[in-house]
Scaffold this motif. Structure first.
Motif, PDB file in Angstrom:
ATOM      1  N   UNK A 176      33.166  28.320  24.201  1.00  0.00           N
ATOM      2  CA  UNK A 176      34.513  27.949  24.633  1.00  0.00           C
ATOM      3  C   UNK A 176      35.106  29.059  25.483  1.00  0.00           C
ATOM      4  N   UNK A 177      35.960  28.683  26.428  1.00  0.00           N
ATOM      5  CA  UNK A 177      36.660  29.666  27.238  1.00  0.00           C
ATOM      6  C   UNK A 177      35.895  30.145  28.448  1.00  0.00           C
ATOM      7  N   UNK A 178      34.708  29.567  28.685  1.00  0.00           N
ATOM      8  CA  UNK A 178      33.901  29.951  29.844  1.00  0.00           C
ATOM      9  C   UNK A 178      33.688  28.709  30.693  1.00  0.00           C
ATOM     10  N   UNK A 179      33.985  28.771  31.993  1.00  0.00           N
ATOM     11  CA  UNK A 179      33.924  27.571  32.829  1.00  0.00           C
ATOM     12  C   UNK A 179      32.509  27.068  33.085  1.00  0.00           C
ATOM     13  N   UNK A 180      32.406  25.755  33.319  1.00  0.00           N
ATOM     14  CA  UNK A 180      31.122  25.127  33.658  1.00  0.00           C
ATOM     15  C   UNK A 180      30.937  25.186  35.168  1.00  0.00           C
ATOM     16  N   UNK A 181      30.413  26.285  35.667  1.00  0.00           N
ATOM     17  CA  UNK A 181      30.199  26.432  37.102  1.00  0.00           C
ATOM     18  C   UNK A 181      28.771  26.899  37.365  1.00  0.00           C
ATOM     19  N   UNK A 182      28.320  26.703  38.590  1.00  0.00           N
ATOM     20  CA  UNK A 182      26.985  27.131  38.998  1.00  0.00           C
ATOM     21  C   UNK A 182      26.915  28.661  38.974  1.00  0.00           C
ATOM     22  N   UNK A 183      25.720  29.237  38.780  1.00  0.00           N
ATOM     23  CA  UNK A 183      25.590  30.693  38.712  1.00  0.00           C
ATOM     24  C   UNK A 183      26.188  31.418  39.919  1.00  0.00           C
ATOM     25  N   UNK A 184      26.043  30.836  41.106  1.00  0.00           N
ATOM     26  CA  UNK A 184      26.582  31.471  42.307  1.00  0.00           C
ATOM     27  C   UNK A 184      28.114  31.536  42.244  1.00  0.00           C
ATOM     28  N   UNK A 185      28.729  30.457  41.765  1.00  0.00           N
ATOM     29  CA  UNK A 185      30.186  30.430  41.633  1.00  0.00           C
ATOM     30  C   UNK A 185      30.644  31.337  40.489  1.00  0.00           C
ATOM     31  N   UNK A 219      29.339  34.114  39.669  1.00  0.00           N
ATOM     32  CA  UNK A 219      29.291  35.475  40.198  1.00  0.00           C
ATOM     33  C   UNK A 219      30.571  35.799  40.956  1.00  0.00           C
ATOM     34  N   UNK A 220      31.171  34.809  41.585  1.00  0.00           N
ATOM     35  CA  UNK A 220      32.402  35.005  42.361  1.00  0.00           C
ATOM     36  C   UNK A 220      33.644  35.129  41.486  1.00  0.00           C
ATOM     37  N   UNK A 221      33.573  34.643  40.245  1.00  0.00           N
ATOM     38  CA  UNK A 221      34.732  34.702  39.357  1.00  0.00           C
ATOM     39  C   UNK A 221      35.004  36.136  38.917  1.00  0.00           C
ATOM     40  N   UNK A 222      36.240  36.415  38.547  1.00  0.00           N
ATOM     41  CA  UNK A 222      36.574  37.753  38.058  1.00  0.00           C
ATOM     42  C   UNK A 222      36.026  37.918  36.637  1.00  0.00           C
ATOM     43  N   UNK A 223      35.931  39.171  36.207  1.00  0.00           N
ATOM     44  CA  UNK A 223      35.304  39.502  34.921  1.00  0.00           C
ATOM     45  C   UNK A 223      35.972  38.774  33.748  1.00  0.00           C
ATOM     46  N   UNK A 224      37.311  38.704  33.753  1.00  0.00           N
ATOM     47  CA  UNK A 224      37.986  38.087  32.610  1.00  0.00           C
ATOM     48  C   UNK A 224      37.828  36.569  32.591  1.00  0.00           C
TER      49      UNK A 224
END
Length: 106
Positions: A51-60, A62-67
């Motif tokens: 929970x609390x972690x988005x369902x995005x592709x690995x490349x996307x 990587x673009x997200x911020x650490x938090x």
């Protein structure tokens, strides 16, 4: 039903070919191709969804911020809360067992 022309070659409604009709600022109706949903990140121990972690592709991801990529907890983003709790409890009980053994020796 709205008549629009597809942008890609094949006209079959396959899993990777899902579309949505969108109105542009110019007033035209065009087709937009939708991305497939990725699988949810899972716990490394019990394989439950994190929970609390988005369902995005690995490349996307990587673009997200650490938090946005993790949860602020020990093993956040790798293990679920239940498994972390079990690990902490197991470590505590093991330490207590050693302390009891030591006191029994004396």
């Amino acid at each position: 039903m709205v008549r629009v022309t597809l942008r890609r070659r094949t006209s079959y409604n396959t899993k990777s070919q899902k579309t949505r009709v969108v109105k542009t600022p110019g007033g035209r109706l065009v087709t937009r191709y939708l991305k497939k949903k990725t699988s949810a990140p899972r716990c490394g121990f019990c394989s439950s969804k994190l929970q609390g972690i988005p369902r995005v592709h690995p490349k996307e991801m990587h673009r997200l911020s650490k938090n946005q990529r993790t949860v602020s907890r020990a093993y956040g983003g790798n293990l679920c809360h239940k498994c972390v709790r079990d690990r902490v409890l197991r470590a505590f009980l093991a330490e207590e067992r050693q302390a009891v053994k030591k006191s029994m020796k004396e």
